[in-house]
Motif scaffolding. Structure first.
Motif, short mmCIF file in Angstrom:
data_model
loop_
_atom_site.label_atom_id
_atom_site.label_comp_id
_atom_site.label_asym_id
_atom_site.label_seq_id
_atom_site.Cartn_x
_atom_site.Cartn_y
_atom_site.Cartn_z
N ILE A 222 62.34 101.78 -7.61
CA ILE A 222 61.27 100.82 -8.21
C ILE A 222 60.59 100.23 -7.54
O ILE A 222 60.63 99.67 -6.39
N VAL A 223 59.25 100.52 -7.57
CA VAL A 223 58.12 99.94 -7.09
C VAL A 223 57.25 99.18 -7.94
O VAL A 223 57.31 99.08 -9.18
N ARG A 224 56.15 98.14 -7.27
CA ARG A 224 55.70 97.44 -8.20
C ARG A 224 53.97 98.04 -8.14
O ARG A 224 53.61 98.51 -7.06
N LEU A 225 53.41 98.22 -9.15
CA LEU A 225 51.86 98.54 -9.25
C LEU A 225 50.95 97.26 -9.22
O LEU A 225 51.18 96.51 -10.18
N ALA A 226 50.37 96.80 -8.48
CA ALA A 226 49.29 95.55 -8.55
C ALA A 226 48.12 95.85 -8.69
O ALA A 226 47.62 97.18 -8.41
N PHE A 227 47.24 95.15 -9.39
CA PHE A 227 46.08 95.42 -9.62
C PHE A 227 45.20 95.48 -8.63
O PHE A 227 45.19 94.67 -7.59
N ALA A 228 44.36 96.38 -8.42
CA ALA A 228 43.32 96.85 -7.37
C ALA A 228 41.80 96.56 -7.65
O ALA A 228 41.08 96.55 -6.74
N GLY A 229 41.61 96.99 -9.20
CA GLY A 229 40.19 96.85 -9.35
C GLY A 229 40.00 97.58 -10.57
O GLY A 229 40.98 98.07 -11.21
N THR A 230 39.04 97.46 -11.29
CA THR A 230 38.64 98.34 -12.40
C THR A 230 37.12 99.10 -12.22
O THR A 230 36.67 98.80 -11.13
N ASN A 231 37.01 99.85 -13.13
CA ASN A 231 35.71 100.37 -13.38
C ASN A 231 34.51 99.48 -13.62
O ASN A 231 33.36 99.98 -13.82
N GLU A 232 34.79 98.38 -13.80
CA GLU A 232 33.63 97.24 -14.15
C GLU A 232 33.07 97.69 -15.54
O GLU A 232 31.92 97.12 -15.83
N GLN A 233 33.82 98.37 -16.38
CA GLN A 233 33.19 98.63 -17.84
C GLN A 233 33.93 97.51 -18.66
O GLN A 233 34.87 96.97 -18.45
N PRO A 234 32.96 97.18 -19.93
CA PRO A 234 33.67 96.28 -20.68
C PRO A 234 34.97 96.54 -21.41
O PRO A 234 35.25 97.62 -21.63
N TYR A 235 35.84 95.61 -21.58
CA TYR A 235 37.02 95.84 -22.39
C TYR A 235 37.02 95.76 -23.97
O TYR A 235 36.21 95.06 -24.30
N ARG A 236 37.31 96.80 -24.48
CA ARG A 236 37.37 96.90 -26.06
C ARG A 236 38.80 97.12 -26.57
O ARG A 236 39.70 97.82 -25.94
N SER A 237 39.23 96.44 -27.40
CA SER A 237 40.55 96.51 -28.15
C SER A 237 40.67 97.59 -28.90
O SER A 237 40.05 98.10 -29.57
N VAL A 238 41.74 98.36 -28.49
CA VAL A 238 42.38 99.62 -29.10
C VAL A 238 42.71 99.33 -30.41
O VAL A 238 42.45 100.05 -31.47
N GLN A 239 43.35 98.07 -30.58
CA GLN A 239 43.72 97.82 -32.10
C GLN A 239 42.63 97.53 -32.91
O GLN A 239 42.74 97.91 -34.27
N GLY A 240 41.41 96.92 -32.52
CA GLY A 240 40.39 96.70 -33.20
C GLY A 240 39.90 98.01 -33.50
O GLY A 240 39.48 97.88 -34.58
N TRP A 241 39.74 98.93 -32.88
CA TRP A 241 39.31 100.09 -33.08
C TRP A 241 40.08 100.64 -34.23
O TRP A 241 39.54 101.44 -35.18
N LEU A 242 41.48 100.83 -33.95
CA LEU A 242 42.05 101.33 -35.38
C LEU A 242 41.94 100.54 -36.39
O LEU A 242 42.08 101.40 -37.51
N ALA A 243 41.72 99.34 -36.38
CA ALA A 243 41.66 98.66 -37.82
C ALA A 243 40.27 99.13 -38.30
O ALA A 243 39.84 99.16 -39.55
N GLY A 244 39.04 99.38 -37.40
CA GLY A 244 37.92 99.77 -37.81
C GLY A 244 37.95 101.04 -38.42
O GLY A 244 37.07 101.38 -39.31
#
Length: 393
Positions: A222-244
């Motif tokens: 078992i290993v841990r994956l720690a946060f290293a960074g993002t692509n700096e794109q905006p976050y959008r909710s998948v649940q919101g997309w499904l509701a739409g």
């Protein structure tokens, strides 16, 4: 420096706190006590308003009697988060860390007495005076993974590539999946491979997790994956997309999303690409002590299940002890927590994301949590949030 005894005690206390995080709240509803007479309150302090250092919030000094359930909390569990806080305290709290360590094995009465003597409670409000906000929750998922791609495990998890995570937008999630240039930039940075793209999305949303990895020689660890960074794109909710898209409200996350994906396999890429944000990781070993804690939050210290929260860092400084109250269908919470993390969706003065712990049970709790919140900041007496002395006159 922490004493040898306290150092040995901390992992045990962390395990207690993690188990408490599974229960996630007292068995009876929160009680909001009647305020005591003003004669019993500390000498009044002037309100601390956002323009001093934090324009998103207003801190109003109150008596300890305003904090619901303060006399009932299991302080030893909250003390684990305070001990972690002292690994990297803010400047105002650092002078108190010697006492915090000394009191790690003290009685609840002694710990409460320390809090009341050395800290001043402030009701956290929005600039307009609103004192009620929103509590959500997050957790550390655990998934099976392999080191090499296969017919069953074909979804990669990547380390941070050159050019990403530097404050400017990188390729979107869709481009990472389809653009040859983006794929070339990520080649060789695969950490592990998952079987389900929705599990990978969960890791991206939570920002960290644990993997049960099958190594090429067949060994598992078992290993841990720690946060290293993002692509700096905006976050959008998948649940919101499904509701739409007219999909019925998602009651269980991610189970209901996976059930929808089975019925609509041709639409899964479109669903995933609706969230352009992509998270990159770094692998960390998971020792016995590390396993008792969550991942490191934005403060740089390990999170404690049920006692660490993510906040808007422009409203509440990292390392601030908080009194949290929340009542709703998911849990009844009134407890000492510490602001030790942040998140792109955690915005506003009275807003917190509650770290529920590790594994599937914590994940089910986190998926359900969305209920009213009240917060009180517990700040060293005589200081404003910038660490500047304030007058009682």
């Amino acid at each position: 420096m922490r004493s040898a005894f306290a150092a040995r005690l901390a992992p045990a206390l962390a395990i207690v706190a993690m188990l408490a995080g599974c229960a996630l709240g007292p068995s009876k509803p929160p009680r909001v006590p009647e305020p005591r007479s003003i004669d019993t309150a500390p000498a009044p302090l002037p309100p601390l308003t956002g323009p001093l250092t934090h324009p998103k919030t207003r801190w109003v000094p109150v008596a300890w009697a305003e904090l619901p359930g303060f006399d009932e909390d299991t302080t030893s569990e909250g003390w684990v988060a305070l001990l972690a806080n002292c690994q990297r305290p803010n400047a105002a709290f650092a002078p108190l860390c010697g006492e915090v360590r000394r009191l790690a094995i003290a009685s609840p009465e002694e710990q409460r007495a320390f809090l009341m003597e050395r800290l001043q409670p402030y009701r956290v409000e929005a600039p307009g005076g609103q004192s009620e906000g929103l509590l959500t929750s997050y957790y550390e998922p655990v998934f099976d993974a392999t080191r090499q791609p296969s017919a069953t495990h074909a979804v990669p998890l990547y380390g941070l590539p050159p050019g990403a995570g530097r404050g400017r937008a990188w390729y979107t999630r869709q481009q990472i999946d389809t653009d040859p240039q983006a794929q070339a930039a990520l080649r060789g940075r695969e950490i592990a491979w998952l079987a389900d793209p929705i599990d990978a999305l969960m890791l991206h949303i939570q920002g960290s997790g644990r993997l049960r990895i099958t190594e090429p020689d067949g060994r598992q660890r078992i290993v841990r994956l720690a946060f290293a960074g993002t692509n700096e794109q905006p976050y959008r909710s998948v649940q919101g997309w499904l509701a739409g898209q007219g999909v019925s409200p998602i009651g269980r996350w991610p189970e209901d999303v996976k059930a929808w994906a089975v019925q609509n396999p041709q639409r899964v890429p479109q669903m995933l690409w609706s969230n352009p944000r992509y998270t990159f990781f770094r692998e960390e070993p998971l020792g016995e002590v590390d396993a008792a804690f969550g991942p490191r939050g934005a403060q740089g210290v390990p999170l404690t299940a049920g006692r660490s929260v993510a906040v808007d860092r422009d409203a509440i400084p990292y390392g601030t002890p908080l009194w949290l109250w929340s009542a709703g269908p998911t849990a009844q919470l009134q407890r000492l927590v510490v602001a030790q993390d942040t998140g792109s969706a955690i915005v506003g003065a009275v807003r917190a994301d509650f770290f529920a712990g590790t594994g599937a049970e914590a994940g089910r709790f986190a998926a359900r949590m969305k209920q009213p919140l009240r917060l009180w900041a517990l700040w060293p007496r005589g200081l404003d949030p910038s660490g500047t002395a304030v007058s009682r006159n």
